[in-house]
Design a protein around this motif. Sequence first.
Motif, PDB file in Angstrom:
ATOM      1  N   GLU A   1       8.728  12.147  -3.243  1.00 24.44           N
ATOM      2  CA  GLU A   1       9.050  11.266  -2.112  1.00 24.44           C
ATOM      3  C   GLU A   1      10.113  10.248  -2.521  1.00 24.44           C
ATOM      4  O   GLU A   1      10.125   9.777  -3.660  1.00 24.44           O
ATOM      5  CB  GLU A   1       7.760  10.543  -1.692  1.00 24.44           C
TER       6      GLU A   1
ATOM      7  N   SER B   1       0.824  -1.204   0.000  1.00 26.94           N
ATOM      8  CA  SER B   1       0.000   0.000   0.000  1.00 26.94           C
ATOM      9  C   SER B   1       0.871   1.271   0.000  1.00 26.94           C
ATOM     10  O   SER B   1       1.775   1.414   0.834  1.00 26.94           O
ATOM     11  CB  SER B   1      -0.892  -0.044   1.251  1.00 26.94           C
ATOM     12  N   GLY B   2       0.578   2.171  -0.947  1.00 24.31           N
ATOM     13  CA  GLY B   2       1.333   3.428  -1.024  1.00 24.31           C
ATOM     14  C   GLY B   2       2.768   3.187  -1.492  1.00 24.31           C
ATOM     15  O   GLY B   2       3.147   2.059  -1.841  1.00 24.31           O
TER      16      GLY B   2
HETATM   17  N1  SME Z   1       3.313   8.919   1.199  1.00 22.15           N
HETATM   18  C1  SME Z   1       3.580   7.648   1.811  1.00 22.15           C
HETATM   19  C2  SME Z   1       2.910   7.529   3.156  1.00 22.15           C
HETATM   20  C3  SME Z   1       3.759   7.954   4.282  1.00 22.15           C
HETATM   21  S1  SME Z   1       4.019   9.603   4.407  1.00 22.15           S
HETATM   22  O1  SME Z   1       4.746  10.115   3.253  1.00 22.15           O
HETATM   23  C4  SME Z   1       4.744  10.049   5.796  1.00 22.15           C
HETATM   24  C5  SME Z   1       3.172   6.517   0.894  1.00 22.15           C
HETATM   25  O2  SME Z   1       2.565   6.730  -0.164  1.00 22.15           O
HETATM   26  O3  SME Z   1       3.451   5.363   1.244  1.00 22.15           O
END
Ligand code: SME
Length: 153
Positions: free
Chosen positions: A109, A75-76
């Motif tokens: 990110e 997930s994510g």
């Molecule tokens: N954006 C991340 C979730 C965690 S936060 O960035 C602190 C993701 O998509 O897994």
Amino acid sequence: MSQKQTFDNVLSLIREKINSETNRDSSLQFISDTLKEKIDHYDWVGFYLVEGENDLVLGPYAGEPTVHTRIKFGSGICGQAAETKKIFIVQDVSKELNYLSCSPTVKSEIVLPIMKSGNVVGELDIDSHTISPFSDEDKEFLVRICSMVGKYF
Ligand code: SME
């Protein structure tokens, strides 16, 4: 100061801390705080720790609190990095479909798995408010930190 000098200085600070600190949380907190403070394009820095077979649990971090305190593998961006054991760099999160948003101010990110004996034991997660800020130098620098942190697991 060039970015290379900044990275070298920060690596020295972190190496010194890891060599002298036995407490995992204190060390991970120091690393989070130092990276956020010293590197301009790092706006949220934190660690997720693997729990059981399939969960990531938020550990020490620096920046705004996040609702994503527990993330399933897959997930994510964090969950994908854990599942595939690969580094994920997303230079523009608006283009990533499997993404868990913490704040609309986050534009990009990078997530690096922390490995121990072939298993993912944790992750280093960094959010930036800039699009496309992460270079190969960032990746190399952060890989070195993740490998040093392996001693705590
Ligand atoms: N954006 C991340 C979730 C965690 S936060 O960035 C602190 C993701 O998509 O897994």
